[in-house]
Motif scaffolding. Structure first.
Motif, short mmCIF file in Angstrom:
data_model
loop_
_atom_site.label_atom_id
_atom_site.label_comp_id
_atom_site.label_asym_id
_atom_site.label_seq_id
_atom_site.Cartn_x
_atom_site.Cartn_y
_atom_site.Cartn_z
N PRO A 106 0.83 -1.22 0.00
CA PRO A 106 0.00 0.00 0.00
C PRO A 106 0.86 1.26 0.00
N VAL A 107 0.57 2.15 -0.91
CA VAL A 107 1.25 3.45 -0.99
C VAL A 107 0.16 4.52 -1.06
N ALA A 108 0.16 5.39 -0.05
CA ALA A 108 -0.87 6.45 0.04
C ALA A 108 -2.27 5.86 -0.03
N GLY A 109 -2.40 4.69 0.64
CA GLY A 109 -3.72 4.07 0.70
C GLY A 109 -4.11 3.28 -0.52
N GLN A 110 -3.22 3.22 -1.54
CA GLN A 110 -3.51 2.49 -2.77
C GLN A 110 -2.49 1.37 -2.97
N PRO A 111 -2.93 0.20 -3.42
CA PRO A 111 -1.98 -0.89 -3.67
C PRO A 111 -1.08 -0.56 -4.88
N LYS A 112 0.21 -0.76 -4.70
CA LYS A 112 1.17 -0.53 -5.78
C LYS A 112 1.95 -1.81 -6.03
N ARG A 113 2.09 -2.16 -7.30
CA ARG A 113 2.77 -3.40 -7.67
C ARG A 113 4.28 -3.15 -7.83
N TYR A 114 5.07 -4.04 -7.24
CA TYR A 114 6.53 -4.00 -7.37
C TYR A 114 7.00 -5.31 -8.01
N GLU A 115 7.92 -5.18 -8.96
CA GLU A 115 8.49 -6.37 -9.60
C GLU A 115 10.00 -6.43 -9.31
N TYR A 116 10.52 -7.64 -9.15
CA TYR A 116 11.94 -7.81 -8.88
C TYR A 116 12.40 -9.17 -9.42
N PRO A 117 13.65 -9.27 -9.85
CA PRO A 117 14.14 -10.54 -10.41
C PRO A 117 14.44 -11.55 -9.30
N ARG A 118 14.24 -12.81 -9.63
CA ARG A 118 14.56 -13.91 -8.71
C ARG A 118 15.34 -14.95 -9.49
N TYR A 119 16.47 -15.37 -8.93
CA TYR A 119 17.32 -16.37 -9.57
C TYR A 119 17.15 -17.70 -8.87
N LEU A 120 17.01 -18.76 -9.65
CA LEU A 120 16.82 -20.11 -9.13
C LEU A 120 17.90 -21.03 -9.70
N PHE A 121 18.38 -21.94 -8.88
CA PHE A 121 19.38 -22.91 -9.32
C PHE A 121 18.99 -24.29 -8.81
N SER A 122 19.08 -25.28 -9.69
CA SER A 122 18.72 -26.64 -9.31
C SER A 122 19.68 -27.62 -9.96
N ASN A 123 20.12 -28.62 -9.20
CA ASN A 123 20.99 -29.66 -9.74
C ASN A 123 20.79 -30.91 -8.89
#
Length: 221
Positions: free
Chosen positions: A185-202
């Motif tokens: 919530p920003v100033a009473g309104q929902p604001k969307r934030y995006e961010y990168p996520r790195y995944l590793f599997s072996n």
């Protein structure tokens, strides 16, 4: 350097009338080498000096980068006269990663060509050398996740010097990047934030540990 089986396949294709250009693209062999084989010439080149058992110089940053895809998607196969083929299997959907594998191999072993061998859905980046087992002592029979994978002391030193490049190679093989999002919530309104996520599997717990150890060096939790 090409193994004798590859040379025989190429000669048979030439005898059948296949063009040098088509053979070069199909087998990943330079047209200069094909012309020499066709004309009965043998190129004489001095043997490469190994950085481990000889006096050769190792490009340590490039080796750190190459070690990642070798552990993820690489293997060594023995051919005649104790020549080994290093093969890195690369998904054709990511041509930039194929180029990175070619560049890293060429920097580590600059005196021989690096070949791109096309298959269904992927490209094998291939280089021939007698001394690849010296640089990759993890080579052995069977899948990597079914045997112990441990770095030699000199490999640990290189990874500690260049952990970013080692991680880049690992993530190029067995990692991915996705975009996560959340709302606040920003100033009473929902604001969307995006961010990168790195995944590793072996499947190999040893390779997972090597990845985690390199992340620790960089203080990445």
């Amino acid at each position: 350097m090409y193994d004798e089986q590859t040379r025989e396949i190429a000669l048979a294709a030439m005898a059948a009338g296949e063009s040098l250009n088509a053979i070069s693209k199909r087998l990943g062999i330079s047209r200069a080498a094909l012309r020499d084989w066709r004309d009965g010439k043998v190129r004489r080149t001095p043997p490469s000096s190994c950085p481990r058992c000889g006096s050769g110089r190792l490009d340590r940053p490039s080796y750190a980068h190459l070690l990642g895809p070798y552990l993820g998607d690489g293997c060594l196969s023995r051919h005649r006269r104790d020549v080994y083929a290093l093969r890195i299997a690369c998904d054709d959907l990511y041509p930039r990663l194929i180029d990175e594998a070619v560049t890293a191999i060429a920097a580590v072993h600059p005196s021989r060509p690096v070949h791109r061998v096309r298959a269904v859905g992927y490209t094998s980046v291939v280089s021939y050398w007698k001394h690849w087992p010296c640089l990759f002592p993890q080579h052995g029979p069977g899948p990597k996740h079914r045997r112990t994978i441990a770095l030699a002391d000199w490999q640990h030193e290189i990874v500690a010097e260049h952990p970013q490049l080692f991680l880049r190679g690992l993530f190029n093989s067995d990692g991915c990047r996705v975009t996560n999002w959340t709302t606040r919530p920003v100033a009473g309104q929902p604001k969307r934030y995006e961010y990168p996520r790195y995944l590793f599997s072996n499947e190999s717990p040893d390779i997972m540990h090597l990845c985690q150890r390199a992340l620790d060096v960089l203080d990445i939790p």
